[in-house]
Design an enzyme around this catalytic site. Structure first.
Site, mmCIF file in Angstrom:
data_model
loop_
_atom_site.group_PDB
_atom_site.id
_atom_site.type_symbol
_atom_site.label_atom_id
_atom_site.label_comp_id
_atom_site.label_asym_id
_atom_site.label_seq_id
_atom_site.Cartn_x
_atom_site.Cartn_y
_atom_site.Cartn_z
ATOM 1 N N CYS A 48 5.380 -16.418 -15.860
ATOM 2 C CA CYS A 48 5.284 -14.976 -16.348
ATOM 3 C C CYS A 48 6.868 -14.699 -16.721
ATOM 4 C CB CYS A 48 4.691 -13.792 -15.689
ATOM 5 S SG CYS A 48 2.886 -14.097 -15.475
ATOM 6 N N CYS B 52 0.693 -8.440 -8.073
ATOM 7 C CA CYS B 52 0.113 -9.526 -8.907
ATOM 8 C C CYS B 52 -0.850 -10.052 -8.029
ATOM 9 C CB CYS B 52 1.012 -10.496 -9.642
ATOM 10 S SG CYS B 52 0.116 -11.928 -10.613
ATOM 11 N N CYS C 105 5.034 -8.704 -12.072
ATOM 12 C CA CYS C 105 4.480 -7.448 -11.419
ATOM 13 C C CYS C 105 4.296 -7.708 -10.018
ATOM 14 C CB CYS C 105 3.169 -7.122 -12.003
ATOM 15 S SG CYS C 105 3.255 -6.940 -13.756
ATOM 16 N N LYS D 198 -16.615 -7.825 -10.306
ATOM 17 C CA LYS D 198 -16.168 -6.227 -10.615
ATOM 18 C C LYS D 198 -17.253 -5.522 -10.620
ATOM 19 C CE LYS D 198 -12.908 -8.015 -14.331
ATOM 20 N NZ LYS D 198 -13.384 -9.430 -14.198
ATOM 21 N N ARG E 58 -19.352 -17.089 -18.290
ATOM 22 C CA ARG E 58 -17.934 -17.030 -18.629
ATOM 23 C C ARG E 58 -17.002 -17.654 -17.522
ATOM 24 N NH1 ARG E 58 -20.347 -12.538 -17.591
ATOM 25 N NH2 ARG E 58 -19.580 -10.787 -16.449
ATOM 26 N N ASP F 129 -5.887 -4.804 -6.023
ATOM 27 C CA ASP F 129 -6.500 -5.584 -5.180
ATOM 28 C C ASP F 129 -5.638 -5.624 -3.946
ATOM 29 O OD1 ASP F 129 -8.359 -6.426 -7.216
ATOM 30 O OD2 ASP F 129 -6.814 -7.965 -7.982
ATOM 31 N N ASP G 270 -12.499 -5.069 -8.265
ATOM 32 C CA ASP G 270 -12.997 -6.390 -8.278
ATOM 33 C C ASP G 270 -13.052 -6.968 -6.857
ATOM 34 O OD1 ASP G 270 -13.373 -9.077 -9.504
ATOM 35 O OD2 ASP G 270 -11.541 -8.935 -10.492
ATOM 36 N N ARG H 286 -16.858 -17.712 -11.818
ATOM 37 C CA ARG H 286 -17.610 -17.035 -11.140
ATOM 38 C C ARG H 286 -18.963 -16.298 -11.626
ATOM 39 N NH1 ARG H 286 -13.593 -12.721 -9.557
ATOM 40 N NH2 ARG H 286 -12.907 -14.109 -8.062
ATOM 41 N N TYR H 287 -18.837 -16.122 -12.849
ATOM 42 C CA TYR H 287 -19.743 -15.327 -13.626
ATOM 43 C C TYR H 287 -20.841 -16.484 -14.372
ATOM 44 C CZ TYR H 287 -17.367 -10.941 -12.597
ATOM 45 O OH TYR H 287 -16.700 -9.949 -12.439
ATOM 46 N N ARG I 298 -2.391 -12.701 -8.478
ATOM 47 C CA ARG I 298 -2.270 -14.223 -8.411
ATOM 48 C C ARG I 298 -0.906 -14.849 -7.982
ATOM 49 N NH1 ARG I 298 -4.992 -14.149 -13.474
ATOM 50 N NH2 ARG I 298 -7.311 -14.221 -12.769
#
Length: 424
Positions: free
Chosen positions: A173, A180, A177, A384, A164, A340, A377, A160-161, A182
């Site tokens: 995981c 999450c 959470c 961000k 990076r 999000d 974000d 995206r950037y 994702r």
């Protein structure tokens, strides 16, 4: 000359230390001395962890409890499992009994031991035990709010950037959470991502503009030592990759993973950074502190990423205590994220105004190192964006007018014109 009008008093010469100054505007946040509000013990949950072990795993030796594989094998993943440890609320029970339609549930015994079984409003309980509210979809929510799928260059690489990339290495995981971002891809929703590693590495090698690689998932520290070593060695061998970051919640939910074997792998690679997902001060236990300090002793630079969550950590006192504890464990608070808008996240999201209010209550009342950057974000893949309270309140031809943390107005000169000079 431009005009600037304000009803606030402008301070030109402030000679009295701010924290002892009287007469601050009504509503100004007061200083927060978090340490005075803590338990006499630096690790107030230590007794609860020990009691949990004695009650539910009396045959588990210290060696077993401190083995990360043992923790993974004994994860709590079903309604029946959870009922052994606490009585689910009706909302939790309904969600767990319809788990096939929701994001998977999993929590390590260690992390469950931090949760008060008698308190259905426990902050950590809300973050890991499903609620039927997750099935309520609100306007603006989506499965992939950050449009990661649309900025995926090759499978496993989000580019995206400019300089990076995000390298998604696993969909697993140890603890999931409930908010999450994702949730669409973790928890066994897709095939293992390992099959795409070589294509991802080739992409990074071919794109010389990439200087920063964020290794995430899932949680990359749940991979084997051998796989972590392989990924780090491959990325470190790419000449244009200057830094590698690992995104993880392992030190908080599975600190047993930070063992000598893993540390010996991580110690080989520099510079190496860890972005640690920290939610609440209850996560900062003796075990977590040991893990974080061991990582710091390896020369790893650590920053925290905290998601702002309604009725979990949305108070100045809670966030300040969390950030203070992180600094004591050598972790710099880095980002405070607005939650999000993933599907079913409405009950977790605060307003943005609430987030700005919290930041205003933190900044200036504690060390600058304890103040993260509050960001959104942006949905749609915009990246961000920092969100700040209104500190700039106006400007004229001579001054920029700034509101400090106490709500008082100060001036900063904006012209180089000599004060004694004038033109006809």
């Amino acid at each position: 000359m431009g005009q600037f009008n304000t009803n606030d008093r402008v301070i030109i010469d402030d000679v009295e230390p701010p924290l002892i100054r009287s007469g601050a505007p009504e509503g100004t946040p007061k200083p927060h001395h978090q340490n005075s509000g803590l338990s006499n013990s630096r690790y107030p949950l230590e007794g609860r962890i020990e009691q949990f072990r004695k009650t539910y795993f009396p045959d588990a030796t210290d060696a077993m409890w401190n083995d990360w594989h043992w923790q993974l094998f004994h994860r709590i993943t079903t309604y029946q499992d959870l009922c052994r440890f606490l009585t689910p609320t009706s909302s939790e029970a309904e969600a767990l009994l319809h788990a096939d339609t929701l994001f998977p549930f999993s929590v390590t015994p260690y992390y469950l031991s931090l949760i008060d079984p008698l308190d259905s409003n426990s902050a950590l309980r809300k973050t890991v035990i499903p609620s039927i509210e997750e099935s309520y979809v609100q306007q603006g929510e989506s499965q992939d709010p950050l449009s990661e799928e649309h900025t995926t260059a090759v499978k496993g690489v989000v580019h995206r950037y400019p300089d990076r990339v995000l390298f998604l290495t696993t969909s697993f995981c140890s603890t999931y959470c409930r908010y999450c971002t994702r949730s669409r891809m973790v928890g066994g929703h897709t095939e293992p991502l390992q099959k795409y590693w070589e294509g991802a590495l080739d992409y990074i090698r071919e794109h010389k503009e990439i200087r920063d690689v964020i290794v995430s998932g899932g949680d990359p520290l749940t991979l084997s030592d051998e796989n972590i070593d392989y990924l780090l060695s491959q990325l470190s061998s790419i000449e244009h990759v200057e830094m590698i970051r690992l995104g993880t919640k392992v030190p908080m939910v599975l600190p047993q993973r930070i063992n000598d074997s893993l540390l010996s792998v991580l110690r080989r690679y520099k510079p190496l950074y860890l972005s640690i997902h920290a939610t609440h001060p209850d996560e900062l236990t003796r075990e977590t502190d040991r893990a974080l300090n061991a990582l710091a002793d390896c020369g790893i630079v650590m920053g925290s990423q905290t998601v702002l969550l309604k009725d979990v950590n949305d108070s100045v006192a809670t966030l300040t205590e969390l950030f203070h504890k992180l600094l004591r464990s050598r972790v710099k608070p880095y980002y405070l994220y607005q939650c999000d808008p993933i599907l079913g996240s409405g009950h977790f999201r605060t307003t943005v105004d609430k987030g700005k209010e919290l930041m205003q209550g933190i900044r200036g009342f504690t060390s600058g190192y304890a103040v993260p950057q509050y960001v959104i974000d942006t949905p749609g893949g915009g990246g961000k964006v920092p969100i700040l309270p209104q500190y700039e309140v106006g400007q004229d031809d001579r001054y920029l007018y700034l509101r400090n943390y106490e709500g008082k107005i100060f001036t900063y000169p904006t012209t180089r014109e000599c004060a004694s000079c004038s033109s006809d």
